[in-house]
Scaffold this motif. Sequence first.
Motif, PDB file in Angstrom:
ATOM      1  N   ARG A   1      -6.544  -2.600  -1.773  1.00 41.08           N
ATOM      2  CA  ARG A   1      -6.578  -1.597  -2.996  1.00 41.08           C
ATOM      3  C   ARG A   1      -7.886  -2.233  -3.963  1.00 41.08           C
ATOM      4  NH1 ARG A   1      -1.900  -0.289  -7.426  1.00 41.08           N
ATOM      5  NH2 ARG A   1      -3.210   0.553  -9.045  1.00 41.08           N
TER       6      ARG A   1
ATOM      7  N   LEU B   1     -11.991   3.819  -3.846  1.00 40.71           N
ATOM      8  CA  LEU B   1     -10.686   4.081  -4.308  1.00 40.71           C
ATOM      9  C   LEU B   1     -10.678   5.508  -5.173  1.00 40.71           C
ATOM     10  CD1 LEU B   1      -7.911   2.548  -4.790  1.00 40.71           C
ATOM     11  CD2 LEU B   1      -8.749   1.927  -6.957  1.00 40.71           C
TER      12      LEU B   1
ATOM     13  N   ILE C   1       0.322   4.482  -1.652  1.00 43.74           N
ATOM     14  CA  ILE C   1      -0.798   4.532  -1.237  1.00 43.74           C
ATOM     15  C   ILE C   1      -1.247   4.973   0.000  1.00 43.74           C
ATOM     16  CG2 ILE C   1      -2.970   2.765  -0.925  1.00 43.74           C
ATOM     17  CD1 ILE C   1      -1.661   1.045  -2.567  1.00 43.74           C
TER      18      ILE C   1
END
Length: 93
Positions: free
Chosen positions: A39, A48, A60
């Motif tokens: 991330r 992102l 995610i």
Amino acid sequence: MKKGDLSPVLVNVGFGNVVAAARVVAIVTPGSAPIKRLREEARKSGKLIDATEGRRTRSIIVTDSDHIILSALQAETITQRFVEEKEVAGDEE
């Protein structure tokens, strides 16, 4: 999807945000250290995408273009939506 139809299958990942199902590589939970690193690397590289609408990140989504999509929905919920879309697309053939 009809034969010869080139439109992508889109799956809702929460709050009206959709993802092209064919581009998804994985749907993971955000708790582990490797996922947290993934991330942060995506944030630094500009890949992102935050689709949480300010809510807590509960899953995610990793795409084949190395984009990371944050969702406020549980991974199980998103996975079920992918399965449902696949069944609908299979029934229309």
